[in-house]
Design a protein around this motif. Structure first.
Motif, PDB file in Angstrom:
ATOM      1  N   PRO A   1      89.381  30.209  55.163  1.00  0.00           N
ATOM      2  CA  PRO A   1      88.789  31.064  56.189  1.00  0.00           C
ATOM      3  C   PRO A   1      89.443  30.939  57.558  1.00  0.00           C
ATOM      4  CG  PRO A   1      87.073  30.153  54.806  1.00  0.00           C
ATOM      5  CD  PRO A   1      88.349  29.501  54.371  1.00  0.00           C
ATOM      6  N   ALA A   2      89.772  29.730  57.990  1.00  0.00           N
ATOM      7  CA  ALA A   2      90.388  29.566  59.310  1.00  0.00           C
ATOM      8  C   ALA A   2      91.728  30.290  59.399  1.00  0.00           C
ATOM      9  CB  ALA A   2      90.570  28.081  59.624  1.00  0.00           C
ATOM     10  N   GLY A   3      92.431  30.351  58.304  1.00  0.00           N
ATOM     11  CA  GLY A   3      93.735  30.996  58.310  1.00  0.00           C
ATOM     12  C   GLY A   3      93.675  32.508  58.279  1.00  0.00           C
ATOM     13  N   ARG A   4      92.496  33.063  58.077  1.00  0.00           N
ATOM     14  CA  ARG A   4      92.361  34.519  58.033  1.00  0.00           C
ATOM     15  C   ARG A   4      92.140  35.129  59.415  1.00  0.00           C
ATOM     16  NH1 ARG A   4      87.974  34.352  53.161  1.00  0.00           N
ATOM     17  NH2 ARG A   4      89.294  33.279  51.634  1.00  0.00           N
ATOM     18  N   VAL A   5      91.842  34.302  60.408  1.00  0.00           N
ATOM     19  CA  VAL A   5      91.565  34.826  61.747  1.00  0.00           C
ATOM     20  C   VAL A   5      92.853  35.340  62.372  1.00  0.00           C
ATOM     21  CG1 VAL A   5      90.720  34.304  64.050  1.00  0.00           C
ATOM     22  CG2 VAL A   5      89.626  33.252  62.049  1.00  0.00           C
ATOM     23  N   ARG A   6      92.850  36.600  62.740  1.00  0.00           N
ATOM     24  CA  ARG A   6      93.994  37.227  63.397  1.00  0.00           C
ATOM     25  C   ARG A   6      93.482  37.961  64.637  1.00  0.00           C
ATOM     26  NH1 ARG A   6      95.919  34.396  60.221  1.00  0.00           N
ATOM     27  NH2 ARG A   6      97.557  34.767  58.653  1.00  0.00           N
ATOM     28  N   ALA A   7      93.570  37.315  65.779  1.00  0.00           N
ATOM     29  CA  ALA A   7      93.144  37.964  67.017  1.00  0.00           C
ATOM     30  C   ALA A   7      94.013  39.186  67.275  1.00  0.00           C
ATOM     31  CB  ALA A   7      93.252  36.989  68.186  1.00  0.00           C
ATOM     32  N   ARG A   8      93.505  40.092  68.080  1.00  0.00           N
ATOM     33  CA  ARG A   8      94.242  41.321  68.375  1.00  0.00           C
ATOM     34  C   ARG A   8      95.464  41.062  69.247  1.00  0.00           C
ATOM     35  NH1 ARG A   8      89.160  45.468  69.488  1.00  0.00           N
ATOM     36  NH2 ARG A   8      88.250  45.319  67.397  1.00  0.00           N
ATOM     37  N   GLY A   9      95.466  39.923  69.917  1.00  0.00           N
ATOM     38  CA  GLY A   9      96.616  39.552  70.724  1.00  0.00           C
ATOM     39  C   GLY A   9      97.237  38.278  70.196  1.00  0.00           C
ATOM     40  N   GLU A  10      96.761  37.146  70.691  1.00  0.00           N
ATOM     41  CA  GLU A  10      97.320  35.839  70.347  1.00  0.00           C
ATOM     42  C   GLU A  10      96.292  34.974  69.636  1.00  0.00           C
ATOM     43  OE1 GLU A  10      99.134  31.851  72.597  1.00  0.00           O
ATOM     44  OE2 GLU A  10      98.369  33.540  73.755  1.00  0.00           O
ATOM     45  N   THR A  11      96.729  34.336  68.556  1.00  0.00           N
ATOM     46  CA  THR A  11      95.950  33.297  67.889  1.00  0.00           C
ATOM     47  C   THR A  11      96.709  31.994  68.061  1.00  0.00           C
ATOM     48  OG1 THR A  11      95.120  34.862  66.239  1.00  0.00           O
ATOM     49  CG2 THR A  11      94.887  32.524  65.736  1.00  0.00           C
ATOM     50  N   ALA A  12      96.164  31.081  68.864  1.00  0.00           N
ATOM     51  CA  ALA A  12      96.858  29.847  69.187  1.00  0.00           C
ATOM     52  C   ALA A  12      96.085  28.645  68.661  1.00  0.00           C
ATOM     53  CB  ALA A  12      97.047  29.726  70.698  1.00  0.00           C
ATOM     54  N   TRP A  13      96.822  27.610  68.291  1.00  0.00           N
ATOM     55  CA  TRP A  13      96.241  26.365  67.805  1.00  0.00           C
ATOM     56  C   TRP A  13      96.590  25.252  68.787  1.00  0.00           C
ATOM     57  CZ3 TRP A  13      93.653  25.710  63.028  1.00  0.00           C
ATOM     58  CH2 TRP A  13      93.580  26.880  62.232  1.00  0.00           C
ATOM     59  N   LEU A  14      95.587  24.652  69.395  1.00  0.00           N
ATOM     60  CA  LEU A  14      95.778  23.508  70.281  1.00  0.00           C
ATOM     61  C   LEU A  14      95.408  22.252  69.497  1.00  0.00           C
ATOM     62  CD1 LEU A  14      94.232  24.890  73.612  1.00  0.00           C
ATOM     63  CD2 LEU A  14      96.577  25.085  72.753  1.00  0.00           C
ATOM     64  N   LEU A  15      96.394  21.421  69.210  1.00  0.00           N
ATOM     65  CA  LEU A  15      96.220  20.251  68.350  1.00  0.00           C
ATOM     66  C   LEU A  15      96.594  18.990  69.098  1.00  0.00           C
ATOM     67  CD1 LEU A  15      98.254  21.672  65.311  1.00  0.00           C
ATOM     68  CD2 LEU A  15      95.838  22.085  65.812  1.00  0.00           C
ATOM     69  N   ASP A  16      95.942  17.886  68.744  1.00  0.00           N
ATOM     70  CA  ASP A  16      96.432  16.613  69.255  1.00  0.00           C
ATOM     71  C   ASP A  16      97.363  15.986  68.226  1.00  0.00           C
ATOM     72  OD1 ASP A  16      94.721  15.582  67.303  1.00  0.00           O
ATOM     73  OD2 ASP A  16      93.576  14.323  68.694  1.00  0.00           O
ATOM     74  N   THR A  17      98.042  14.904  68.611  1.00  0.00           N
ATOM     75  CA  THR A  17      99.045  14.308  67.718  1.00  0.00           C
ATOM     76  C   THR A  17      98.412  13.740  66.463  1.00  0.00           C
ATOM     77  OG1 THR A  17      98.904  12.262  69.017  1.00  0.00           O
ATOM     78  CG2 THR A  17     100.677  13.795  69.564  1.00  0.00           C
ATOM     79  N   ALA A  18      97.158  13.282  66.562  1.00  0.00           N
ATOM     80  CA  ALA A  18      96.494  12.754  65.377  1.00  0.00           C
ATOM     81  C   ALA A  18      96.286  13.857  64.332  1.00  0.00           C
ATOM     82  CB  ALA A  18      95.151  12.128  65.765  1.00  0.00           C
TER      83      ALA A  18
END
Length: 239
Positions: free
Chosen positions: A219-236
């Motif tokens: 489900p998380a991979g199906r999200v497609r925003a109309r502009g930008e879909t960004a992932w903010l991740l930490d190193t862990a």
């Protein structure tokens, strides 16, 4: 570092992820004239973000009088967990949010009735019953990532993750603990934004991130925003 989803930005730790999200949110809010709709998520990293927004560094830079806050999902029913996302936002923002600008998902009735009531709230906000591709529902959507690949309360293998018409669905049985009934926005509603920000921190997110990067249909991979879909991740989380 393991393979990561497209649009991933790796930051040192959870605090840095929350700070980057705060900067993006402030930029969105200040760039738009008139009212601004932000869709919130729950969890530990958003809690850090909300504290930052209400703290001295970011508080005065936000046009609180123009901001309206919505929720991507909520636990409902008569158990203590019900309303946890609303309580998280209320505790963090305190008196900064004008009356009527926080739009929580109802929790005091059956899941389907809660979903229908929140759908009406969203339609009233939007001013229409159908989403216009040229007019977003929200200006920013914040999302999390579950260890099973869910986002909001759209769980793998559950009907809500397949819904493409309704804006809000009842989730009578969650895909993982706590098994509390929930209400969730659907993919069409979550995608009706120029910017969707996923916040994912901690080593427990490595496995679902790798599954997404490998192209698994979660489900998380199906999200497609109309502009930008960004992932903010930490190193862990990034490994």
């Amino acid at each position: 570092m393991s393979a990561l989803p497209s649009g991933a930005h790796v930051l040192p730790d959870a605090d840095a992820v929350a700070r980057a999200a705060a900067e993006r949110l402030v930029a969105v809010a200040r760039a738009k004239q008139g009212r601004v709709g932000i869709c919130l998520s729950g969890g530990s990293t958003p809690k850090l973000l909300y504290r930052l927004l209400a703290g001295p560094e970011f508080r005065d830079g936000l046009p609180w009088a123009r901001l309206h806050w919505f929720f991507g999902d909520e636990r409902v029913g008569d158990r203590p967990e019900a309303g946890s996302n609303r309580r998280l936002a209320e505790a963090a923002f305190g008196g900064l949010v004008p009356e009527g600008h926080l739009h929580p998902i109802p929790t005091d009735r059956a899941p389907q009735a809660c979903a229908e009531a929140y759908a009406e709230t969203l339609r009233a906000w939007y001013g229409a019953d159908r989403l216009d591709p040229d007019r977003p529902l929200f200006d920013l959507v914040l999302l999390g990532l579950g260890e099973d690949g869910h986002t909001a309360s759209l769980f793998p293998g559950k009907p809500g993750a397949q819904e493409r018409v309704a804006w809000v669905v009842a989730v009578p049985e969650a895909g993982l603990a706590p098994f509390v009934p929930r209400v969730s926005l659907t993919l069409p509603a979550l995608e009706a934004t120029p910017l969707a920000l996923f916040l994912a921190t901690g080593s427990g997110k490595r496995a679902p991130l790798a599954r997404l990067a490998a192209g698994e249909d979660l489900p998380a991979g199906r999200v497609r925003a109309r502009g930008e879909t960004a992932w903010l991740l930490d190193t862990a989380a990034a490994g």
